[in-house]
Design a protein around this motif. Structure first.
Motif, mmCIF file in Angstrom:
data_model
loop_
_atom_site.group_PDB
_atom_site.id
_atom_site.type_symbol
_atom_site.label_atom_id
_atom_site.label_comp_id
_atom_site.label_asym_id
_atom_site.label_seq_id
_atom_site.Cartn_x
_atom_site.Cartn_y
_atom_site.Cartn_z
ATOM 1 N N ALA A 1 38.806 48.462 43.773
ATOM 2 C CA ALA A 1 38.892 47.015 44.161
ATOM 3 C C ALA A 1 38.129 46.210 43.057
ATOM 4 O O ALA A 1 38.370 45.042 42.713
ATOM 5 C CB ALA A 1 38.395 46.971 45.500
ATOM 6 N N ALA A 2 36.771 46.568 42.449
ATOM 7 C CA ALA A 2 36.048 46.111 41.800
ATOM 8 C C ALA A 2 36.856 45.804 40.479
ATOM 9 O O ALA A 2 36.569 44.695 39.852
ATOM 10 C CB ALA A 2 34.843 47.000 41.468
ATOM 11 N N ALA B 1 41.151 40.185 37.658
ATOM 12 C CA ALA B 1 41.521 38.710 38.051
ATOM 13 C C ALA B 1 40.675 37.582 37.692
ATOM 14 O O ALA B 1 41.099 36.632 37.312
ATOM 15 C CB ALA B 1 41.736 38.665 39.780
ATOM 16 N N LEU B 2 39.474 37.941 37.658
ATOM 17 C CA LEU B 2 38.652 36.876 37.186
ATOM 18 C C LEU B 2 38.444 36.517 35.717
ATOM 19 O O LEU B 2 38.483 35.479 35.159
ATOM 20 C CB LEU B 2 36.938 36.931 37.644
ATOM 21 C CG LEU B 2 36.847 37.174 39.070
ATOM 22 C CD1 LEU B 2 35.249 37.642 39.401
ATOM 23 C CD2 LEU B 2 36.904 35.707 39.327
ATOM 24 N N SER B 3 38.649 37.717 34.956
ATOM 25 C CA SER B 3 39.128 37.735 33.650
ATOM 26 C C SER B 3 40.326 36.861 33.033
ATOM 27 O O SER B 3 40.401 36.008 32.310
ATOM 28 C CB SER B 3 39.188 39.056 32.916
ATOM 29 O OG SER B 3 37.900 39.769 33.193
ATOM 30 N N LEU C 1 40.116 45.421 39.896
ATOM 31 C CA LEU C 1 41.085 44.524 40.358
ATOM 32 C C LEU C 1 40.342 42.983 40.319
ATOM 33 O O LEU C 1 40.961 42.282 39.735
ATOM 34 C CB LEU C 1 41.935 44.854 41.534
ATOM 35 C CG LEU C 1 42.842 45.936 41.385
ATOM 36 C CD1 LEU C 1 43.496 46.142 42.811
ATOM 37 C CD2 LEU C 1 43.909 45.354 40.526
ATOM 38 N N ILE C 2 39.265 43.141 40.792
ATOM 39 C CA ILE C 2 38.436 41.766 40.931
ATOM 40 C C ILE C 2 37.827 41.220 39.583
ATOM 41 O O ILE C 2 38.226 40.012 39.050
ATOM 42 C CB ILE C 2 37.205 41.720 41.977
ATOM 43 C CG1 ILE C 2 37.754 41.967 43.356
ATOM 44 C CG2 ILE C 2 36.629 40.821 41.784
ATOM 45 C CD1 ILE C 2 36.754 42.273 44.325
ATOM 46 N N PHE C 3 37.628 42.134 38.892
ATOM 47 C CA PHE C 3 37.080 41.887 37.429
ATOM 48 C C PHE C 3 38.301 41.550 36.587
ATOM 49 O O PHE C 3 38.290 40.445 35.775
ATOM 50 C CB PHE C 3 36.452 43.329 36.897
ATOM 51 C CG PHE C 3 36.219 43.080 35.404
ATOM 52 C CD1 PHE C 3 35.042 42.351 35.132
ATOM 53 C CD2 PHE C 3 36.938 43.530 34.375
ATOM 54 C CE1 PHE C 3 34.822 42.015 33.853
ATOM 55 C CE2 PHE C 3 36.688 43.269 33.006
ATOM 56 C CZ PHE C 3 35.663 42.616 32.696
#
Length: 55
Positions: free
Chosen positions: A8-9, A15-17, A11-13
């Protein structure tokens, strides 16, 4: 459980990138568009001024 949290971390990273890259591109496109707009307006104003001087 730990792998789910790390996944999950990650995927979040990612997406923010991706969002950051898109905003960086849009910022550059905005600057280029503004320069082109000002140039076109200036050119149009100069061409219009020369036409108005002729009878």
């Amino acid at each position: 459980m730990v792998l789910k949290v790390l996944g999950a971390a990650l995927l979040i990273f990612l997406a923010l990138s991706l969002v950051g890259a898109v905003f960086k591109f849009l910022g550059a496109a905005l600057v280029i568009g503004a320069i082109v707009l000002v140039g076109a307006a200036g050119y149009s104003a100069l061409k219009g001024a020369k036409r108005k001087q002729l009878p």
